[in-house]
Design a protein around this motif. Structure first.
Motif, PDB file in Angstrom:
ATOM      1  N   PRO A  65       0.810  -1.221   0.000  1.00 54.88           N
ATOM      2  CA  PRO A  65       0.000   0.000   0.000  1.00 54.88           C
ATOM      3  C   PRO A  65       0.841   1.267   0.000  1.00 54.88           C
ATOM      4  N   ASN A  66       0.244   2.328  -0.514  1.00 55.01           N
ATOM      5  CA  ASN A  66       0.837   3.662  -0.480  1.00 55.01           C
ATOM      6  C   ASN A  66       0.600   4.231   0.918  1.00 55.01           C
ATOM      7  N   ILE A  67       1.634   4.262   1.731  1.00 51.75           N
ATOM      8  CA  ILE A  67       1.475   4.613   3.141  1.00 51.75           C
ATOM      9  C   ILE A  67       1.027   6.063   3.353  1.00 51.75           C
ATOM     10  N   PRO A  68       1.630   7.058   2.700  1.00 53.05           N
ATOM     11  CA  PRO A  68       1.118   8.421   2.902  1.00 53.05           C
ATOM     12  C   PRO A  68      -0.356   8.549   2.511  1.00 53.05           C
ATOM     13  N   ALA A  69      -0.752   7.902   1.410  1.00 51.56           N
ATOM     14  CA  ALA A  69      -2.152   7.960   0.994  1.00 51.56           C
ATOM     15  C   ALA A  69      -3.052   7.274   2.013  1.00 51.56           C
ATOM     16  N   MET A  70      -2.586   6.161   2.582  1.00 56.93           N
ATOM     17  CA  MET A  70      -3.375   5.447   3.573  1.00 56.93           C
ATOM     18  C   MET A  70      -3.527   6.283   4.847  1.00 56.93           C
ATOM     19  N   SER A  71      -2.461   6.994   5.241  1.00 57.24           N
ATOM     20  CA  SER A  71      -2.537   7.860   6.420  1.00 57.24           C
ATOM     21  C   SER A  71      -3.546   8.982   6.228  1.00 57.24           C
ATOM     22  N   LEU A  72      -3.504   9.613   5.067  1.00 58.92           N
ATOM     23  CA  LEU A  72      -4.466  10.680   4.777  1.00 58.92           C
ATOM     24  C   LEU A  72      -5.891  10.143   4.778  1.00 58.92           C
ATOM     25  N   HIS A  73      -6.050   8.953   4.210  1.00 54.73           N
ATOM     26  CA  HIS A  73      -7.375   8.336   4.147  1.00 54.73           C
ATOM     27  C   HIS A  73      -7.929   8.092   5.547  1.00 54.73           C
ATOM     28  N   LYS A  74      -7.113   7.521   6.415  1.00 54.20           N
ATOM     29  CA  LYS A  74      -7.564   7.236   7.776  1.00 54.20           C
ATOM     30  C   LYS A  74      -7.940   8.526   8.509  1.00 54.20           C
ATOM     31  N   THR A  75      -7.127   9.553   8.339  1.00 51.36           N
ATOM     32  CA  THR A  75      -7.383  10.825   9.020  1.00 51.36           C
ATOM     33  C   THR A  75      -8.705  11.437   8.572  1.00 51.36           C
ATOM     34  N   ALA A  76      -8.947  11.437   7.275  1.00 51.00           N
ATOM     35  CA  ALA A  76     -10.191  12.010   6.757  1.00 51.00           C
ATOM     36  C   ALA A  76     -11.387  11.120   7.063  1.00 51.00           C
ATOM     37  N   LEU A  77     -11.185   9.822   6.940  1.00 50.74           N
ATOM     38  CA  LEU A  77     -12.260   8.866   7.175  1.00 50.74           C
ATOM     39  C   LEU A  77     -12.803   8.970   8.594  1.00 50.74           C
ATOM     40  N   ASP A  78     -11.909   9.199   9.542  1.00 48.84           N
ATOM     41  CA  ASP A  78     -12.334   9.327  10.937  1.00 48.84           C
ATOM     42  C   ASP A  78     -13.317  10.482  11.129  1.00 48.84           C
ATOM     43  N   ILE A  79     -13.109  11.557  10.380  1.00 47.26           N
ATOM     44  CA  ILE A  79     -14.007  12.720  10.510  1.00 47.26           C
ATOM     45  C   ILE A  79     -15.410  12.354  10.047  1.00 47.26           C
ATOM     46  N   THR A  80     -15.503  11.699   8.891  1.00 51.79           N
ATOM     47  CA  THR A  80     -16.810  11.301   8.360  1.00 51.79           C
ATOM     48  C   THR A  80     -17.492  10.306   9.287  1.00 51.79           C
TER      49      THR A  80
END
Length: 417
Positions: free
Chosen positions: A305-320
């Motif tokens: 996996p693309n780790i920076p992309a996964m980190s951004l995804h988790k951060t944004a996903l938590d808000i939703t």
């Protein structure tokens, strides 16, 4: 709700909005030193303010630990790089109405679409056909065409497209009738859950039920639906789905995609295009022949996996996930309903259905005379929407960061054009 065409009314709605604090968790772009009105979350969501910290953390781990960073737990996500996908599963499951084992963040949407088609499109001489909607997003069309050809069939003969009526919309009955009429030769139903051009939300529950009644596999592209409208993929009995995360999920440009595979398929030994990262994790480093998939949706992973992309995804996903899809849907319906009311007062033709149940956050305006000039006027006024040839302006007020006052101001510019 009884709407009023006044700035005071819009501000009153903002004061009563239980989600208003979420706007402060995003950066609002500026133009000439003033915040713009950003109604383009249907193309690219805004940046969460927490995004920078998670990227800096990953860069620091890479800098200080190198390859050992794969096994160093990130206190921001409670997972090491090697398990970042696990950190996303719980919030992702909440957003799409699934069990955590049924979802996995990975790859990009079209790559995932191809991977899922390799599993769930298994045509035979007697049942080679795929039913979809005409004019679906180009990537979906191209994926279907190429899979059909790769199995030795002719797309012109095998692809069944349900076409819109004179108003540009597709009725549920037309889709259901198409499934019933071709049931004997259909191998798959695959379509968008929300139309990217018209903004129409399709009744995915009813479509999935009709497909199941005829014993036909059903999948959805949720690119414009995820984080926009509530979906309940597990309860609806959908076989598979995929999506992108850079629109309403705000995971960044080209953000990580994800898949859903219903638990009824987890032990079925289905065919798939395999890769190392989908191999049974406890044995992955044995480097042996013979693919043994991880349990659940994780077994469809193929690459590191693309780790920076996964980190951004988790951060944004938590808000939703924190805001909750039901509350987001309620505010979105009010924002879009208010915009629809104001646009109709201004005499604008809205292509998107007037039925709130068939709308998401997006309204598609048809402006055959001077549409591009109106779009340019909006841009000059610091309003960012989306232009689609030949005469369509797409406006998408997102409930996490847009306001009712912004809706009123957009409609006011349009009404004075």
């Amino acid at each position: 709700m009884n709407y009023e065409n006044s700035l005071d009314f819009a501000r009153k709605l903002d004061q009563e909005d239980p989600l208003r604090a979420y706007r402060t968790r995003f950066y609002i772009p500026e133009h000439n030193g003033k915040p713009i009105i950003y109604f383009c979350g249907n193309s690219l969501g805004l940046q969460p303010k927490a995004a920078k910290a998670v990227l800096e953390h990953d860069l620091s781990v890479w800098q200080q630990m190198g390859v050992e960073g794969w096994f160093a737990v990130n206190p921001l996500h409670d997972e090491a790089w090697i398990g970042y996908h696990r950190a996303c599963k719980e919030p992702l499951a909440k957003v799409v109405g699934a069990m955590p084992a049924e979802v996995c963040p990975m790859n990009s949407l079209t790559v995932n679409l191809h991977l899922l088609l390799s599993t769930f499109y298994q045509p035979t001489a007697g049942k080679p056909k795929i039913l979809t909607i005409a004019g679906d997003f180009p990537s979906d069309q191209y994926a279907l065409e190429t899979h059909i050809k790769s199995r030795g069939f002719d797309p012109d003969e095998v692809l069944i497209e349900i076409r819109p009526e004179a108003d540009g919309l597709i009725r549920l009955e037309a889709i259901q009738d198409g499934i019933a009429a071709h049931a004997g030769t259909l191998a798959l139903v695959l379509m968008s859950g929300l139309n990217y051009y018209t903004g129409q939300v399709y009744d995915m529950k009813a479509i999935a039920q009709t497909a199941r009644e005829h014993g036909i596999t059903v999948g959805f592209d949720l690119a414009h639906a995820i984080g926009n409208v509530p979906v309940y993929l597990h309860d609806w009995g959908v076989d598979f789905a995929t999506w992108c995360s850079y629109k309403y999920l705000n995971s960044g440009p080209g953000g990580i995609s994800g898949i859903f595979v219903h638990e009824k398929h987890h032990a079925a030994g289905l065919p798939r295009l395999a890769g190392w990262w989908g191999y049974d994790e406890p044995r992955r480093f044995e480097m042996t022949k013979g693919f043994v998939p991880m349990p659940g949706a994780d077994g469809w992973q193929v690459s590191t996996p693309n780790i920076p992309a996964m980190s951004l995804h988790k951060t944004a996903l938590d808000i939703t996930a924190e805001a909750g899809m039901e509350k987001l849907r309620q505010k979105s319906g009010q924002l879009t309903g208010y915009l629809y009311y104001l646009l109709r007062e201004a005499g604008i033709h809205v292509l998107t259905p007037d039925d709130p149940a068939q709308r998401g956050a997006q309204l598609s305006l048809l402006v055959p005379d001077g549409g591009k000039a109106l779009f340019n006027r909006l841009v000059e006024a610091g309003i960012i929407g989306d232009w689609r040839e030949p005469d369509c302006i797409r406006l998408a007020p997102a409930p996490l960061y847009n306001t009712f006052e912004e809706v009123w101001r957009v409609a006011d510019v349009i009404s004075r054009f």
